[in-house]
Design an enzyme around this catalytic site. Structure first.
Site, PDB file in Angstrom:
ATOM      1  N   ASP A  58       0.823  -1.211   0.000  1.00 35.24           N
ATOM      2  CA  ASP A  58       0.000   0.000   0.000  1.00 35.24           C
ATOM      3  C   ASP A  58       0.864   1.271   0.000  1.00 35.24           C
ATOM      4  O   ASP A  58       2.075   1.214   0.249  1.00 35.24           O
ATOM      5  CB  ASP A  58      -0.916  -0.034   1.237  1.00 35.24           C
ATOM      6  CG  ASP A  58      -2.286   0.538   0.948  1.00 35.24           C
ATOM      7  OD1 ASP A  58      -2.380   1.434   0.093  1.00 35.24           O
ATOM      8  OD2 ASP A  58      -3.259   0.090   1.581  1.00 35.24           O
ATOM      9  N   ASP A 104     -10.736   1.614  -3.412  1.00 33.29           N
ATOM     10  CA  ASP A 104     -11.271   1.292  -2.088  1.00 33.29           C
ATOM     11  C   ASP A 104     -12.789   1.253  -2.115  1.00 33.29           C
ATOM     12  O   ASP A 104     -13.412   0.826  -1.147  1.00 33.29           O
ATOM     13  CB  ASP A 104     -10.809   2.332  -1.056  1.00 33.29           C
ATOM     14  CG  ASP A 104      -9.431   1.994  -0.502  1.00 33.29           C
ATOM     15  OD1 ASP A 104      -8.884   0.940  -0.887  1.00 33.29           O
ATOM     16  OD2 ASP A 104      -8.907   2.782   0.303  1.00 33.29           O
TER      17      ASP A 104
HETATM   18  C1  GLA Z   1      -5.775   1.599   2.173  1.00 37.16           C
HETATM   19  C2  GLA Z   1      -6.159   0.454   1.269  1.00 37.16           C
HETATM   20  C3  GLA Z   1      -7.246  -0.361   1.929  1.00 37.16           C
HETATM   21  C4  GLA Z   1      -6.726  -0.882   3.254  1.00 37.16           C
HETATM   22  C5  GLA Z   1      -6.280   0.281   4.115  1.00 37.16           C
HETATM   23  C6  GLA Z   1      -5.599  -0.204   5.367  1.00 37.16           C
HETATM   24  O1  GLA Z   1      -6.799   2.511   2.289  1.00 37.16           O
HETATM   25  O2  GLA Z   1      -6.551   0.919   0.026  1.00 37.16           O
HETATM   26  O3  GLA Z   1      -7.638  -1.419   1.101  1.00 37.16           O
HETATM   27  O4  GLA Z   1      -5.680  -1.770   3.023  1.00 37.16           O
HETATM   28  O5  GLA Z   1      -5.373   1.114   3.432  1.00 37.16           O
HETATM   29  O6  GLA Z   1      -5.182   0.822   6.172  1.00 37.16           O
END
Ligand code: GLA
Length: 735
Positions: A459, A526
């Site tokens: 990430d 997301d």
């Molecule tokens: C980001 C990712 C999510 C999740 C969060 C965790 O927003 O896109 O899918 O993994 O971080 O903190």
């Protein structure tokens, strides 16, 4: 794909013609300066010297009033020194404000297969420019520029970009923009006189990245209208422009966006631009499939069936409890899930998003026996185990930040009020600092080895703002950070053969063709709401094939939009990528689990051709309806979806047509229900009799048999459904 053809017209009249994959690119080197592209478009059977020379001559413009006294010699890196008054391809200077206007002469042209290299120099400015172009078997032209300081004092590089001429008839621009949770919004604009410039200053590819910037004649669409596209394969800052000048020239251009002072070339040093991918196609679907086929031809392209994935983020967030996580694994294994991913919250001090980033050690309070009780459990159930990391980020509240404050990126120093503005409570670790990068590599590799981790969700949850290098007095360092990121990925992959990595950046904030040279899939967004995902995936498909896009089934109530959706639309939307689930399955009722299990089985049955076939997005009969599908490489099988976006003015939105089928083949077209039927579906006559349920399908209809030609020309009546529904159609060639 066609064999490469390269024609060079000889030393006196150097014209180079690259031809491959249905595309021709003709370079003229006649000026002896930076080469010009005399033609870029559909393949031309123009192979003898006379024809090539005539082709170049045919494009030389006439003299008009009050203009340079000779025809423009501006080339692929357009320069004021060559008479160009538009956006220059190269900007830079030396102390005292000198050497700011280079004039290169062509020293060498090397042609090999469908590739050409140009070596240019400006001895008085002390610069050498190398340009390379490679035309792939799919017709994708990879261009790269490299500048070397051959002088004796530093050269301050501001920008080095490349341009591609496009016809004036290409009067419309299509690119993308977006934001968190709503990436890849398509936007169209008219080409106007002047420069249409799109910048990405996020230190990552960006939610609002253009993906590929296309130009074409107004109204070009998935199935009609030639397009010329350009993509910057880079996960840092970038610029893309479409420029039309009153002189009658129009170009597509791209460069890395360099921050002030970011690249200072010492004598003998070079700067290499990102790779820019230029693509001509007869229509957008062809463009998409060219990129898909090119990606699939890479030796590193994932070849094993893409494992259906469970990600636990929306199921538990930071609330890590072993029994619940094991229970989730049990349910997942029962319904056919093949990979289980533990998300954020497992490492030291990470109870919420205020602390812990940087301390990549398993939290002993939450995980007193380490991750083995979960990792082994998951492996024992026959699933792969994946783990979330955000290596380039650091919370100020972490042991790492306390121990190495100078590793945080900052333009002004390490004190709390000197650091860049916080974003999700975090700062950026300067991974171009070798010990910082080595620390991360060691942490990731040792955890991967300790727990036999099969997959990393990598990430990157903030923009790079004031991203300076404290060890160099705060000098801007996005360029170096981006290259260090690629290096770190490669280093980890080298030490962990078989490890797969997902590029996630708060969803789809880091998606480009370069990050995919180092990773194996992307997290699309997301936002897992199927209505939003239909748009995002339809748009992202222009760049990526289904197998590289993480598409999950979420809970009925979307955590991002608050919208409720039935399983028919959630399953049918997640089907078209690398399928997964992100939902607290321990709270799902048995009927929901049965339906989800059926979707997973259905996906597994079809994923081989979904992940190798041809994408088609036929023209919709009405803007409230979307139709798209994937046709198997032999055209004997296909899956399509009919999507109702909203309630329109028409009771029945006419007929929809297919595309990409074999003209003469006869297809049985069957409406298929998986789990449940779409809400509000009214069966038109062509559905035929209701079909019996099978193990994989809840039912559907017997369907109709027609030739590919009839399906593509005459089409079928649109089945009315409630809004936000998806109907699947399975096509099988007969005989
Ligand atoms: C980001 C990712 C999510 C999740 C969060 C965790 O927003 O896109 O899918 O993994 O971080 O903190």
């Amino acid at each position: 794909m066609s064999e490469p053809k390269t024609t060079s017209s000889g030393a006196d009249t150097p014209v180079v013609h690259l031809m491959r994959g249905g595309v021709s690119v003709v370079f003229s080197c006649r000026s002896g300066l930076v080469p010009q592209i005399a033609y870029w478009g559909a393949a031309l059977r123009c192979e003898d010297t006379d024809s090539l020379v005539a082709l170049v001559d045919g494009g030389v413009e006439a003299f008009t009033g009050n203009a340079p006294d000779q025809p423009s010699t501006a080339g692929v890196v357009p320069l004021p020194g060559d008479g160009w008054t538009g956006r220059p391809g190269l900007s830079g200077w030396r102390e005292g404000g000198i050497d700011w206007s280079a004039r290169f002469t062509l020293e060498q042209v090397k042609v090999q297969e469908a590739a050409v290299r140009f070596i240019l120099a400006d001895a008085s400015a002390g610069l050498q420019l190398n340009l390379s172009y490679d035309l792939s078997p799919e017709g994708l032209l990879a261009a790269r520029a490299e500048l070397t300081n051959t002088g004796s004092v530093p050269y301050f590089l501001e920008e080095l970009g490349v341009t591609f001429p496009v016809p004036l008839s290409a009067d419309e621009i299509l690119n993308r923009t977006g934001r968190w949770g709503r990436e890849r919004v398509e936007q169209r604009q008219k080409v106007a006189l002047g420069c249409n410039l799109k910048e990405g200053r996020h230190g990552r590819t960006g939610f609002d990245a253009p993906d590929m910037t296309f130009v074409g004649r107004s109204g070009f669409n998935f199935r009609e209208g030639q397009v010329w596209g350009l993509h910057t394969a880079f996960s840092g800052n970038h610029r893309t422009w479409v420029e039309k000048l009153p002189s009658g020239v129009q170009v597509l251009g791209a460069s890395e966006l360099l921050l002030p002072g970011e690249i200072i070339l010492q004598p003998g040093q070079s700067y290499q631009s990102p790779v820019f991918y230029a693509l001509h196609a007869d229509y957008l679907d062809q463009a998409a499939n060219r990129v898909h086929q090119w990606l699939r031809s890479r030796p590193t392209h994932p070849r094993s069936p893409r494992p259906v994935t469970l990600n636990v983020w929306e199921a538990v967030y930071f609330d890590h409890r072993l029994p619940k996580l094991q229970q989730l694994a049990d349910v997942a294994a029962e319904i056919g899930i093949e990979r289980y991913v533990l998300d954020d919250g497992w490492f030291k001090g990470r109870r919420d998003d205020h602390a812990g980033l940087g301390d990549w050690f398993v939290d002993e309070e939450v995980w007193p026996h380490g991750l083995a009780p979960l990792a082994d459990y998951v492996h024992g159930l026959g699933m792969q185990f994946g783990l979330w990391f955000e290596p380039e980020m650091v919370n100020e509240d972490s042991d790492l930040a306390r121990a190495h404050p100078q590793w945080l990126m900052s333009a002004r120093g390490a004190e709390s009020d000197a650091l860049p503005v916080r974003w999700r409570n975090q700062q950026v670790l300067n991974i171009a600092i070798e010990p910082a990068r080595e620390y991360l590599a060691e942490r990731v590799v040792s955890l991967v080895k300790q727990y036999n981790i099969d997959y990393i969700k990598w990430d990157h949850n903030r923009d790079l703002i004031e991203a300076g290098d404290q060890s160099a007095a705060g000098q801007a360092a996005v360029h170096r950070q981006t290259l260090a990121f690629y290096r770190l990925l490669d280093q980890i992959k080298e030490q962990c053969p078989g490890l797969e990595i997902e590029s996630c950046s708060s969803g789809g904030g880091r998606i480009d063709l370069q990050v995919l040279q180092h990773t194996d899939r992307v997290w699309v967004s997301d936002c897992i709401d199927p209505v939003e995902r239909q748009s995002i995936v339809r748009s992202l498909s222009q760049l990526l094939p289904p197998e590289l896009m993480g598409t999950h089934v979420a809970s009925p109530h979307s955590h991002t939009t608050g919208r409720w959706s039935n399983m028919a639309s959630r399953g049918a939307t997640a089907l078209w990528g690398h399928m997964g689930v992100e939902w607290d399955l321990t709270g799902a009722d048995p009927e929901e689990l049965r339906q989800l299990g059926q979707w997973i089985a259905f996906h597994k049955l079809h994923r081989a051709f979904l992940h190798s076939g041809t994408l088609v997005r036929p023209i919709s009969p009405d803007r409230t309806i979307w139709v798209s599908g994937v046709v198997s490489p032999d055209k004997n099988e296909a899956l399509f979806q009919v999507v109702t976006r909203e309630r329109g003015a028409l009771a029945v939105a006419g007929k929809f047509t297919f595309a990409g089928l074999g003209q003469a083949k006869k297809y049985l077209v069957r409406p298929v229900f998986v789990g449940q039927q779409p809400s509000g579906l009214q069966a038109p006559k062509w559905f035929g009799a209701p079909a019996a349920a099978t193990e994989l399908e809840t039912g559907g209809y017997e369907g109709i048999t027609l030739t590919g030609e009839a399906l593509m020309q005459a089409g079928l009546s649109v089945p009315p459904m409630h809004p936000e529904q998806v109907l699947l159609l399975h096509l099988q060639a007969k005989g």
